[in-house]
Structures are given as C-alpha cells and as structure tokens.
Design an enzyme around this catalytic site. Structure first.
Site, PDB file in Angstrom:
ATOM      1  N   TYR A 170       1.539   6.699  -6.479  1.00 44.77           N
ATOM      2  CA  TYR A 170       1.166   6.846  -7.888  1.00 44.77           C
ATOM      3  C   TYR A 170       2.353   7.312  -8.722  1.00 44.77           C
ATOM      4  CZ  TYR A 170      -1.950   7.489 -11.810  1.00 44.77           C
ATOM      5  OH  TYR A 170      -2.570   7.363 -13.030  1.00 44.77           O
ATOM      6  N   GLY A 176      -3.609  -4.793  -5.204  1.00 41.36           N
ATOM      7  CA  GLY A 176      -4.137  -4.769  -6.572  1.00 41.36           C
ATOM      8  C   GLY A 176      -3.811  -6.045  -7.333  1.00 41.36           C
ATOM      9  N   TYR A 228     -11.994   1.581  -6.598  1.00 42.61           N
ATOM     10  CA  TYR A 228     -11.680   0.437  -5.741  1.00 42.61           C
ATOM     11  C   TYR A 228     -10.916   0.833  -4.478  1.00 42.61           C
ATOM     12  CZ  TYR A 228     -12.322  -4.478  -5.130  1.00 42.61           C
ATOM     13  OH  TYR A 228     -12.768  -5.680  -4.678  1.00 42.61           O
ATOM     14  N   GLU A 241       0.151  -2.048 -15.480  1.00 45.27           N
ATOM     15  CA  GLU A 241       1.069  -1.904 -14.340  1.00 45.27           C
ATOM     16  C   GLU A 241       2.355  -1.264 -14.852  1.00 45.27           C
ATOM     17  OE1 GLU A 241       1.413  -2.464 -10.798  1.00 45.27           O
ATOM     18  OE2 GLU A 241       3.283  -1.499 -11.428  1.00 45.27           O
ATOM     19  N   ALA A 265      -1.074   3.846 -16.585  1.00 45.29           N
ATOM     20  CA  ALA A 265      -2.516   3.914 -16.825  1.00 45.29           C
ATOM     21  C   ALA A 265      -2.948   5.297 -17.296  1.00 45.29           C
ATOM     22  CB  ALA A 265      -3.274   3.539 -15.550  1.00 45.29           C
ATOM     23  N   CYS A 313     -11.431 -15.418   4.896  1.00 47.99           N
ATOM     24  CA  CYS A 313     -12.776 -15.626   4.363  1.00 47.99           C
ATOM     25  C   CYS A 313     -13.694 -14.639   5.072  1.00 47.99           C
ATOM     26  CB  CYS A 313     -13.254 -17.059   4.543  1.00 47.99           C
ATOM     27  SG  CYS A 313     -13.495 -17.578   6.218  1.00 47.99           S
ATOM     28  N   GLY A 364       0.801  -1.225   0.000  1.00 47.87           N
ATOM     29  CA  GLY A 364       0.000   0.000   0.000  1.00 47.87           C
ATOM     30  C   GLY A 364       0.827   1.264   0.000  1.00 47.87           C
ATOM     31  N   GLY A 389      -5.399   3.163   3.234  1.00 49.65           N
ATOM     32  CA  GLY A 389      -6.256   2.949   2.067  1.00 49.65           C
ATOM     33  C   GLY A 389      -6.431   4.184   1.216  1.00 49.65           C
ATOM     34  N   GLY A 446       0.649  -5.058  -3.931  1.00 53.08           N
ATOM     35  CA  GLY A 446       0.320  -6.033  -2.895  1.00 53.08           C
ATOM     36  C   GLY A 446      -1.162  -6.377  -2.849  1.00 53.08           C
TER      37      GLY A 446
HETATM   38  P1  NAD Z   1       1.040  -1.057  -3.910  1.00 51.64           P
HETATM   39  O1  NAD Z   1       1.753   0.223  -3.652  1.00 51.64           O
HETATM   40  O2  NAD Z   1       1.611  -2.325  -3.441  1.00 51.64           O
HETATM   41  O3  NAD Z   1       0.786  -1.190  -5.481  1.00 51.64           O
HETATM   42  C1  NAD Z   1       0.354  -0.136  -6.306  1.00 51.64           C
HETATM   43  C2  NAD Z   1       0.765  -0.480  -7.725  1.00 51.64           C
HETATM   44  O4  NAD Z   1       0.314   0.535  -8.622  1.00 51.64           O
HETATM   45  C3  NAD Z   1       2.271  -0.574  -7.895  1.00 51.64           C
HETATM   46  O5  NAD Z   1       2.604  -1.831  -8.428  1.00 51.64           O
HETATM   47  C4  NAD Z   1       2.613   0.574  -8.821  1.00 51.64           C
HETATM   48  O6  NAD Z   1       3.709   0.279  -9.657  1.00 51.64           O
HETATM   49  C5  NAD Z   1       1.321   0.714  -9.603  1.00 51.64           C
HETATM   50  N1  NAD Z   1       1.146   2.037 -10.193  1.00 51.64           N
HETATM   51  C6  NAD Z   1       1.323   3.253  -9.602  1.00 51.64           C
HETATM   52  N2  NAD Z   1       1.033   4.228 -10.462  1.00 51.64           N
HETATM   53  C7  NAD Z   1       0.674   3.638 -11.618  1.00 51.64           C
HETATM   54  C8  NAD Z   1       0.252   4.132 -12.861  1.00 51.64           C
HETATM   55  N3  NAD Z   1       0.147   5.442 -13.086  1.00 51.64           N
HETATM   56  N4  NAD Z   1      -0.062   3.259 -13.850  1.00 51.64           N
HETATM   57  C9  NAD Z   1       0.045   1.916 -13.648  1.00 51.64           C
HETATM   58  N5  NAD Z   1       0.460   1.393 -12.464  1.00 51.64           N
HETATM   59  C10 NAD Z   1       0.745   2.251 -11.466  1.00 51.64           C
HETATM   60  O7  NAD Z   1      -0.429  -0.845  -3.345  1.00 51.64           O
HETATM   61  P2  NAD Z   1      -1.553  -1.946  -3.071  1.00 51.64           P
HETATM   62  O8  NAD Z   1      -1.347  -2.535  -1.735  1.00 51.64           O
HETATM   63  O9  NAD Z   1      -1.694  -2.840  -4.233  1.00 51.64           O
HETATM   64  O10 NAD Z   1      -2.839  -1.020  -2.972  1.00 51.64           O
HETATM   65  C11 NAD Z   1      -3.297  -0.313  -4.123  1.00 51.64           C
HETATM   66  C12 NAD Z   1      -4.311   0.720  -3.741  1.00 51.64           C
HETATM   67  O11 NAD Z   1      -5.521   0.105  -3.349  1.00 51.64           O
HETATM   68  C13 NAD Z   1      -3.869   1.596  -2.578  1.00 51.64           C
HETATM   69  O12 NAD Z   1      -4.308   2.912  -2.777  1.00 51.64           O
HETATM   70  C14 NAD Z   1      -4.562   0.982  -1.416  1.00 51.64           C
HETATM   71  O13 NAD Z   1      -4.751   1.889  -0.371  1.00 51.64           O
HETATM   72  C15 NAD Z   1      -5.866   0.573  -2.047  1.00 51.64           C
HETATM   73  N6  NAD Z   1      -6.450  -0.542  -1.319  1.00 51.64           N
HETATM   74  C16 NAD Z   1      -7.679  -0.941  -1.648  1.00 51.64           C
HETATM   75  C17 NAD Z   1      -8.273  -1.982  -0.965  1.00 51.64           C
HETATM   76  C18 NAD Z   1      -9.602  -2.485  -1.325  1.00 51.64           C
HETATM   77  O14 NAD Z   1     -10.118  -3.375  -0.715  1.00 51.64           O
HETATM   78  N7  NAD Z   1     -10.188  -1.973  -2.343  1.00 51.64           N
HETATM   79  C19 NAD Z   1      -7.617  -2.605   0.076  1.00 51.64           C
HETATM   80  C20 NAD Z   1      -6.348  -2.201   0.374  1.00 51.64           C
HETATM   81  C21 NAD Z   1      -5.776  -1.195  -0.344  1.00 51.64           C
END
Ligand code: NAD
Length: 560
Positions: A269, A174, A318, A192, A239, A406, A48, A488, A172
């Site tokens: 980001y 995503g 998301y 990605e 993206a 779960c 995250g 988050g 992690g």
């Molecule tokens: P992370 O930092 O491990 O991964 C984020 C990924 O996004 C990285 O691999 C990075 O290289 C990629 N990225 C960044 N900018 C980009 C771009 N412009 N284009 C393409 N790829 C890009 O984070 P994570 O743990 O996977 O969490 C992702 C997001 O989801 C965070 O904001 C987190 O807070 C949120 N999140 C959501 C939930 C949920 O249930 N929906 C749960 C936990 C976290």
C-alpha cells in the site's frame, strides 16, 4: 545481489529435465518470472505486493539446475523459495514439495516476518507466485468477472449497464477489474497511484482509457453512465486522497470495492499526502514511518468506503485485507461491509467450484485453442462457462505461456483434465499441459477475513483444512504441492495450499490427473458440508463424496 535478468520458459516438445513433472515445474517457475507475466521480475516478485517465485537468484539458479538433473523418482524440497534437499521417493510422488512463509502462530506477525526476510531466512510466496502457477492477470479475471456478474444479478437485474464501479489498484490481480466490469456492461473508475501500472493495463487491453485528472475521469465515467456504455477509466492518484474527496463532493458510485495491496503496509500500500516518488523514497529511507503513514491512509480509504455504503453504494471488500488494516488503525466499524466470498462466492465454494487453470507447456496458442474447445465440448449446457470461454478467447491477451482459467467444480475438473491428457496422448497437443489452480479455492484455504469469513459453524480460523488438502494432493500424486502462509491478506491471516499436475498423455499420468482433480475439489465439498452448508451437503450426498460422519447431524452415517 539482485540483477537485471530476463527469464522466459522454454517452449516446444523437447524437455531438458528427465521427467515432464520436473520440466513442468521448471517451465512454470520460469514463466512466473517472464517479464510479460511478473510485475517486478528483477526482484523475483511475481504479483501481490512482494510475492516471490524464489528467495533470491542463487536459489532460483539452484532450483533450475536441480529440476534439470534430478531423477524421475526424486523429490525436491523448497523452503521459502530456497531449494534445501533432494530425496528419493517414487515416480508417482510429487517432483517438488514447497513450504512458503510459514511461521509458528505466536510469531506470525508482519514485523517478525520482515526481520526474518531481511536476514534472508524466509520469503513471501503469496499464493501462486511461490507455487509456480501464476498465469498473469487472466488468472483472476474470471473470478472477478464472475463476482461482478453475481453483483449484477443480486443488485441490478443482471447487468451493470449504466452503473459505475469505483475501485483502486491496477496491479497483477487488481488489473482484471476494469475488463471484468466492462465485460458485465458497466463503467469502471479505477484509481491507481503508479502511472506505469495503469499504462501496463492499457497496453494489455484490460483498461480502455487513462484520464488526465480526477475531474476528467468523472466526466468520462458520467458520460458513459448516462449513455449506458461499457467503459473503463483509470485516474492516476492515491485512493486515500480521491475517495474522501469524492465523498466530500457527494458523488456516489453504484458499487465500491478495492484491490490495492493493502495486505502489506510496507511493500504494497502506498501512503497519501506525498507524491508516488516521495513514497517510494520514504519506503527505503524510513520503513517504520512509511508503515505508519500507510496505515493512516488505509484508515481514510476504508472510512470513505463506509461513507459510500451509507450513501447507498453496494460496497464489498475484495480480499486485500484493507478492513483489517483499517481496524488496526482505529476504524472500529471497518468490518461493517462484507468480504466478497461471504457476499458472493461461498455458494460456489460449497459445490467445490473454484479457479481451475492450465498452461500449455508447448507455448503454442493452437494448443490453448484445442484445450478451450475440449472444455467447451465437455460442458455444452453450462451457458456461463460457454460465454466466458468466448469472452476470454476474444479479450484476454496472453502473458507468457498460453494459459486459461475457468471456474469448475467437483465432478468437472477431472473431466477437463483427463480430456487434456487424451489430447496430449493423441498428439493433438504438441507438449504436456500444467493443470493447477489458485490457492483461493474451495477446500484449500483458511483465511478468516476472506475465503473463510463468517463460516456457518464459526470454523473460520481452523487451518487443518488447507493442510489436509495439501497432504491429500501429495498422496494423490500431484506434480508439485505447496503450503503457504499469509497470501492475499497478509502474514498471520491465512494458511493455504496449492497444487499442479502435469498431463503428460501416458496411462500413469491420466490416472494421476483423474485422481488429483477429483480429490482436490472434494475437500472443498467436505469442508463446507462439515460446516453445515446445504449446497455442500447436497453435493456430498448426491455425488457420493464419502464422509464417515453425516455432517448434517454429526451422527455416524450408518445410523441414518
Ligand atoms: P499488486 O501489488 O500487483 O498491485 C497493487 C496495486 O495497488 C499497485 O499497482 C499499487 O500501485 C496500487 N496501490 C497501492 N496503494 C495504492 C493507493 N493508496 N492508491 C491507489 N493505488 C494504490 O497486487 P495485486 O496482485 O493486484 O493484488 C492486489 C490485492 O488484492 C492484494 O492485497 C492481493 O492480496 C489481493 N488479492 C485479491 C484476490 C481476489 O480474488 N480478490 C486475489 C489475489 C489477490
């Protein structure tokens, strides 16, 4: 300074700490930083964006040493990843109390936070990073799987077969998206920017293929869409470049969402219009220019998502804060598409259901199989759960200590937890089990752009609830309890709480497990009943969650 170190939790029935509560915390802290589990363990970053397990290596070493030596009735206080005190409490009290990233609201801005972080005074704990119950990408897999199942039910007659989901971010959390989409029969196109992350998902079995280019990726997914074949394909690109390009070409996915680390404009980001290597260099050299470019990129990314929506795609946020960032960068209608909780998850939260999880401290996969069986036997009529447990056992490759997630609700979690405790007591499991959950849960989070978006009574930003949840977990005797800020969605935007209880197989632990796992989801029912959700009101009334004021009428219960 930070150095390359390899951390891995010890396995087996022998503990080095003086209680299993402390040993559980020790192993789960170490497990969070296991290279198999953490995204950037050298920097103590678990997932995250920059979610850390400890403030620095000196703090990490001191936490480990304290957990190993503290008495069974001591409680360790951790302030933003740094151990600050050990106090005598009782054996029934938590062994660790954790507060991460909390700021007085007026000062709770990313800029102020970063200054404090640079001064070494605070740490970003995300949700389960700084509260030591991250279990790798699986941790989010079931929630993501359940969300896409709900999307399929709501919009596509129960299956994603022949449907394309466009998303970005294979980090992690995503990284769970491609497997969750294919698990529902669909086709995932995942953008990605970091080739290493895409490769990691491929190696862990979460992703099927990496395309050579956007065109190649489109060819592959279109073929799979025509053949109604489940497939996940990654395109290594930004993206903010690919999405507007796809809009220009008139290409439309069936579903569009996103899990880039948009909540963090500096550490998460990645801005477009430059190579990934150039972006990393800019992040170091000129943080403020980086943030500006990242915000502009997020605006372009979000605008493209709005365009996909206008073209007929099902679009939802998301939970990564992209809409908020885009709005700040001038996209006035960023919130025109809903967040996933509002769109799909709220009814589950209203029943007190959420991401229940556990880790077998023995490290033995046979223990995980035994706990899986115990859950399957405890809820024989829950088809979705049975399907999930089979899917997880076959498809989820382990990261770190054997663990499972779960979604279970009020009245269910303590049944699973006490079943595990019995297995430990009977010697079926070779060591205790750490039972916890994400902070993204029914009663433990206030996050107006995610978990509490669009609450029926307008109570989205009220953070009394997560604080009450943490106080209750402490009073109920969880093994460690945490309150965090910013997880988050970013600093200033959420307050949330976590807990873990260790099932040790003793009478005292059985009571503790039963109490903690009954009370914690009850706060979810109470929070949603208070906000006027019928499912929660019905749950509260039928299962007997006591609320002094009838929430439906706000008249005292004795006058009903
Ligand atoms: P992370 O930092 O491990 O991964 C984020 C990924 O996004 C990285 O691999 C990075 O290289 C990629 N990225 C960044 N900018 C980009 C771009 N412009 N284009 C393409 N790829 C890009 O984070 P994570 O743990 O996977 O969490 C992702 C997001 O989801 C965070 O904001 C987190 O807070 C949120 N999140 C959501 C939930 C949920 O249930 N929906 C749960 C936990 C976290």
């Amino acid at each position: 300074m930070l150095g390359a170190r390899v951390v891995r939790a010890p396995r087996g029935p022998e503990r080095s700490a003086r209680s299993w509560g402390a040993e559980g915390a020790l192993r789960m802290l170490q497990n969070n930083l296991d290279p198999e589990v953490a995204e950037r363990p050298d920097d103590l970053v678990v997932y995250g964006g920059s979610g850390r397990a400890a403030r620095d290596w000196r703090s990490f070493d001191a936490i480990v040493a304290t957990l190993q030596t503290m008495a069974p009735d001591d409680t360790l206080l951790v302030q933003s990843g740094k151990p600050v005190g050990v106090l005598r409490t009782t054996e029934a009290a938590p062994r660790v109390l954790i507060a991460n990233s909390l700021l007085v609201p007026r000062w709770a801005t990313p800029e102020y936070f970063r200054d404090l972080e640079e001064a070494g005074l605070i740490m970003y704990g995300q949700m389960t990073a700084g509260s030591w119950i991250y279990i790798g990408t699986q941790g989010i897999l079931q929630g993501t799987y359940a969300t896409f199942t709900e999307v399929a039910n709501r919009h596509f007659g129960g299956s994603l077969a022949g449907r394309v989901v466009l998303t970005a971010g294979l980090g992690g959390m995503g990284g769970a998206q491609p497997l969750a989409v294919t698990g529902n029969g669909g086709v995932a196109l995942c953008v990605e920017v970091d080739p290493w992350r895409a490769q990691r998902r491929l190696e862990h079995g979460y992703l099927d293929e990496i395309a050579d280019s956007l065109d190649d990726g489109l060819d592959r997914v279109e073929r799979a869409r025509r053949e109604r074949r489940a497939l996940s394909v990654a395109v290594v690109a930004n993206a903010a470049d690919t999405h507007p390009e796809l809009v220009r070409r008139g290409w439309v996915a069936d579903v569009v969402t996103d899990q880039t680390s948009a909540h963090d404009a500096l550490g998460g980001y990645v801005p477009n219009g430059m190579s990934y290597a150039q972006a990393l260099e800019l992040r170091q050299r000129n943080p403020s220019e980086y943030v500006e470019r990242a915000q502009a990129a997020m605006a372009a990314h979000c605008r493209a998502m709005l365009d996909f929506r206008s073209a007929g795609a099902v679009v939802f946020d998301y939970g990564n804060g992209l809409r908020g960032q885009a709005k700040d960068a001038g996209v006035a209608d960023a919130f025109d598409y809903p967040g996933f909780v509002l769109a799909y998850i709220r009814p589950l939260f209203a029943r007190g259901a959420g991401p229940f999880r556990w880790a077998c401290l023995s490290g033995d996969p046979a223990d995980l199989a035994a706990t899986d069986r115990a859950v399957a036997e405890a809820f024989p009529d829950d088809d979705a759960l049975q399907r999930w447990l089979r899917f997880a056992a076959e498809n989820v490759s382990g990261q770190g200590l054997p663990a499972r997630i779960c979604w279970l609700g009020y009245g269910e979690r303590h049944v699973a937890g006490t079943a595990f405790d019995d297995l430990v007591a009977r010697g079926v499991l070779s060591a205790p089990v750490a039972i916890g959950r994400d902070h993204l849960d029914a009663g433990s989070v206030a996050s107006p752009e995610r978990e509490t978006e669009g609450m029926r009574d307008g109570s989205d930003a009220i953070a009394d609830w997560p604080v009450l949840n943490a106080l209750l977990s402490t009073a109920s005797g969880a093994s460690w309890v945490s309150v965090h800020h910013g997880g988050g969605v970013g600093i200033g935007k959420s307050i949330h709480a976590g807990l873990v209880v260790v099932a040790e197989g003793t009478p005292a632990s059985r009571d503790r497990v039963e109490r903690v796992l009954t009370n914690d989801p009850a706060t979810g029912v109470i929070r949603h009943a208070d906000a006027g959700y019928d499912i929660a009101l019905d749950t509260a009334r039928t299962v007997g969650v006591r609320m002094p004021l009838d929430p439906g009428t706000h008249a005292p219960a004795w006058q009903q």
